[in-house]
Design a protein around this motif. Structure first.
Motif, mmCIF file in Angstrom:
data_model
loop_
_atom_site.group_PDB
_atom_site.id
_atom_site.type_symbol
_atom_site.label_atom_id
_atom_site.label_comp_id
_atom_site.label_asym_id
_atom_site.label_seq_id
_atom_site.Cartn_x
_atom_site.Cartn_y
_atom_site.Cartn_z
ATOM 1 N N THR A 71 0.824 9.284 -5.552
ATOM 2 C CA THR A 71 1.189 10.541 -4.908
ATOM 3 C C THR A 71 1.766 11.469 -6.177
ATOM 4 N N GLU A 83 6.804 13.276 3.301
ATOM 5 C CA GLU A 83 6.163 12.137 2.735
ATOM 6 C C GLU A 83 7.372 11.204 2.286
ATOM 7 N N HIS A 119 0.644 3.896 -2.930
ATOM 8 C CA HIS A 119 0.279 5.366 -2.460
ATOM 9 C C HIS A 119 1.263 6.416 -3.067
ATOM 10 N N LYS A 120 2.575 6.205 -2.774
ATOM 11 C CA LYS A 120 3.704 6.566 -3.103
ATOM 12 C C LYS A 120 3.668 6.977 -4.751
ATOM 13 N N CYS A 136 0.925 -1.369 -0.174
ATOM 14 C CA CYS A 136 0.036 0.123 0.139
ATOM 15 C C CYS A 136 0.730 1.233 0.088
ATOM 16 N N ALA A 137 1.956 1.161 0.828
ATOM 17 C CA ALA A 137 2.875 2.335 0.914
ATOM 18 C C ALA A 137 3.480 2.678 -0.401
#
Lengths: 236, 222, 61, 230
Positions: free
Chosen positions: B14, D97, B10-11, B6-7
């Motif tokens: 983004t 981030e 998501h990255k 997921c990370a």
């Protein structure tokens, strides 16, 4: 000079290839419906067999290379793919030469032909990668991956192309489960030429492997020399 | 493992939202391919559903290959792939996330392509088109699985993009055959039975490519 | 139905291709082996020059 | 407790025909720091890469926590923090981030809190919302260090950690290393000039043409030659 495997293959080829040629041109009777062109078949089929064998070997060697990371597997994979490619090209050419008089066209997008052509394309990509990419571990590993995926792709191509009609003759295994060669001499000729082409390709593979091994050895020696020079430079 | 996946995803999303170029590049390429094919077919051949199906898949493959290599190359930009390899993630997770990210951007462009296809090839806007979606999704997944796997190395080579196309396109042929067949059947309004076999082939190829990628990616990431 | 030319074309192409391939490989092999011999000589020469074994005392490792 | 956190056993690396590292032996135990100095191109970065398992070895072995680096388990990889020459940051993500992302990869409990803490710690609070692309070289280096530290590693390998840091940044990094050593970790630092680590007695090495020597030693030509020829 000590007897080697390569010499054995070469000797077998020297005996078997003329024998096969003799049988193809003199011994075997002419097939009734296709006429004299049918004699192409006796070398066409062994070439196909050898091409598939080469590609299969290339994939197996690729898997071994990924697993054991030994240069010798990379060399075997490369040599097998190249010899396979040579015979795959010959299959396409001899097939075309047979198709022109029989079907009236050099090429048709028939399932068997398409499959073989895609196989050819796959390994053309493989060899281009070898030729164009740098000669390093990464490219070798990528080549191994391509060889493996390509071999797994073949059954899928066969299935997907089955949806089309095939007009390619099924001589060795017909619908009724028998071979379609009515005269026993035809089968004998095919067997001998099968052996002849196998020996020939094994010899070619062995030759190619020898050049690749020599190249690897050369690389090792150059490395040793470079190490020596570096040590010489580094010392006060 | 799921958190890592997921990370990563998501990255990637983004990054794409923040001036990534993958989706835009994909859309523009698809548009170009469609226009070129419409012009090349001419009005007569272009009217047939088979032509539309062919154009759809040509757009898919021709936009997908550069798109995937762009997405993979982004990971090499600041040696970020090295950062991922140093992390506790399994290589297979990295691969899965990258394939998912590329597939998502391709799905977006595919929606746009479908819209343009209907306009350019004078097709009917109806629910029939929805049947194309599973076919296209399967095709996209296969292409992404292949091109992400092979792109990991080719994007570092000199003639990388060309090599990627040379290696991927022949491997993708079974999916291409099945996909075009299924799409043509759907567009010409044939019954569902005509689509089952191509769908099976598509699914089988996807499975094969994904499993291969999953198993082999760790050898290529190094 | 006499298509002898096709038959001969097929068989000659096979053997010409194989022959060319063998020539190519043979030439490559000759070149490589010459280079190998040269390098091996060079290394042997270096080894001979550096041979006198005498412990310098300082450890390099 | 006796197993070395990081260990190189006659490790050799070749790039094509060029030997970059030759027979490197190194062992770093808990609470110890090592400083490796060497000229540009001596192989410092390559050594760090090799120890992390990022490049193939032509001979020898690299071990971490007593395991071969290529078979290091995921939860052991979490115990290592690395910075390399390139920062491995996503240029289009903000500093925060980036840290949150790497915190998630390291399966930290509260990624955003961790990220905030490390931003503060390395004095990056003011630039937290800037993209990595817009950071100055020194700030990027701080962020890269924060990235390496975010999983609370026991072992850190820092390639040129002080290269573009100002005095204040260097002091922070010094403190970080000191804390790490105090809680039983180990640190391996490379540098092109000799450096001191506050509160620690580092093992000093030098890399000369790919061979690791004690900082004081002079390499012997004959020994090296004999090694080559056997």
């Amino acid at each position: 000079m000590r007897p080697s495997l390569g010499a054995a293959f070469a000797a077998a080829g020297c005996v078997l290839v003329p024998a096969a040629l003799f049988m193809v041109f003199v011994y075997v009777p002419t097939e009734a419906s296709q006429g004299i062109v049918q004699r192409i078949f006796y070398f066409h089929v062994p070439c196909a067999w050898v091409a598939f064998l080469g590609f299969g070997l290339s994939a197996v060697a690729g898997a071994f290379y990924l697993f054991f990371a030994q240069q010798v597997w990379d060399d075997i994979g490369y040599a097998a793919a190249e010899v396979g490619m040579l015979f795959c090209t010959l299959v396409l050419i001899t097939g075309s030469l047979w198709a022109k008089p029989i079907w009236g066209t050099w090429w048709t997008w028939d399932s068997r032909l398409t499959t073989t052509f895609i196989l050819w394309l796959l390994y053309a990509g493989y060899l281009l990668l070898r030729a164009m990419g740098e000669e390093n571990e990464q490219v070798a590993r990528l080549a191994a991956v391509v060889a493996i995926v390509a071999v797994l792709d073949i059954p899928l191509i066969v299935i997907s192309v089955r949806l089309w009609r095939t007009i390619h003759p099924a001589v060795l295994v017909t619908r009724s489960g028998e071979h379609g060669l009515e005269d026993p001499r035809m089968l004998q000729t095919l067997a001998v030429s099968m052996l002849a082409i196998s020996a020939l390709s094994a010899w070619l593979f062995w030759l190619r492997l020898k050049t690749l091994r020599a190249k690897s050895r050369l690389f090792e020696l150059r490395r040793m020399l470079a190490t020596a020079q570096a040590i010489g430079d580094g010392a006060p | 493992m799921l958190t890592g996946f997921c990370a990563l995803l998501h990255k990637d999303l983004t990054l794409e939202r923040r001036g990534g170029r993958v989706v835009i590049e994909l859309c523009v390429l698809s548009l170009l391919v469609l226009v070129v094919l419409v012009v090349a077919y001419g009005p007569e051949t272009g009217g047939r559903p088979e032509s539309a199906a062919g154009a759809l898949w040509v757009a898919l493959i021709l936009s997908g290959l550069p798109g995937a290599s762009l997405a993979v190359a982004a990971e090499h930009e600041n040696d970020c792939l090295t950062g991922l390899r140093l992390s506790p993630l399994e290589p297979a997770t990295i691969y899965a996330a990258k394939v998912a990210a590329v597939a998502l951007s391709m799905a977006v462009s595919q929606a746009a392509t479908l819209l343009l296809l209907v306009l350019f090839f004078n097709l009917q806007f109806d629910l029939n088109l929805l049947r194309l979606i599973p076919i296209l999704l399967l095709g996209t997944l296969g292409l992404c699985a292949l091109s992400t796997l092979l792109g990991t190395i080719t994007s570092r080579l000199r003639a990388g993009e060309m090599l990627l196309a040379l290696l991927t396109a022949p491997l993708y042929v079974p999916e291409l055959i099945a996909g075009v067949k299924a799409s043509a059947a759907v567009l010409s309004g044939a019954s569902l039975a005509a689509v089952v076999l191509p769908l099976k082939i598509l699914a089988a190829c996807d499975l094969l490519f994904v499993v291969c990628g999953y198993l082999l990616f760790e050898y290529l990431a190094g | 139905m006499n298509h002898l030319s096709y038959l001969f074309a097929a068989y000659s192409i096979i053997f010409v291709a194989v022959f060319l391939y063998v020539i190519l490989l043979w030439r490559r092999q000759v070149r490589l082996e010459a280079e190998l011999l040269r390098l091996e000589d060079e290394i042997r020469e270096l080894a001979r020059k550096m041979a006198p074994p005498e412990d310098g005392g300082a450890s390099a490792t | 407790m006796t197993t070395a956190l990081v260990e190189a056993l006659s490790l050799s690396v070749m790039f094509g025909l060029r030997p970059v590292l030759t027979e490197v032996n190194l062992k770093l135990e808990r609470g110890r720091a090592a400083v490796i100095t060497g000229a540009n191109g001596a192989g410092k970065s390559t050594l760090v890469h090799a120890l992390c398992g990022l490049i193939g070895l032509s001979a020898g072995q690299a071990r971490m926590f007593g395991q071969d680096i290529r078979r290091l388990r995921a939860d052991d990889r979490r115990r290592v923090g690395v910075t390399l020459h390139r920062s491995m940051l996503y240029l289009n993500l903000t500093a925060r981030e980036n840290l949150e992302f790497y915190a998630k990869l390291n399966a930290c409990q509260k990624p955003s809190e961790q990220a905030a803490r490390w931003l503060e710690r390395l004095g990056l609070g003011a630039v937290a919302e800037q993209r990595a692309r817009d950071l100055s070289r020194g700030m990027e280096q701080r962020l890269a260090l924060a990235r390496a530290m975010i999983g609370e590693p026991e072992l850190v390998l820092f390639d040129e950690p002080f290269a573009s840091l100002d005095r204040q940044g260097a002091a922070v990094v010094g403190e970080l290393i000191q804390e790490l050593l105090a809680r039983g970790g180990a640190a391996l630092l490379t540098s092109h000039e000799p450096l001191t680590v506050k509160g620690a007695e580092p093992e000093n090495y030098q890399l000369v043409s790919g061979r690791l020597l004690p900082a004081a030693a002079q390499p012997s030509r004959r020994t090296a030659w004999r090694w080559m020829l056997t």
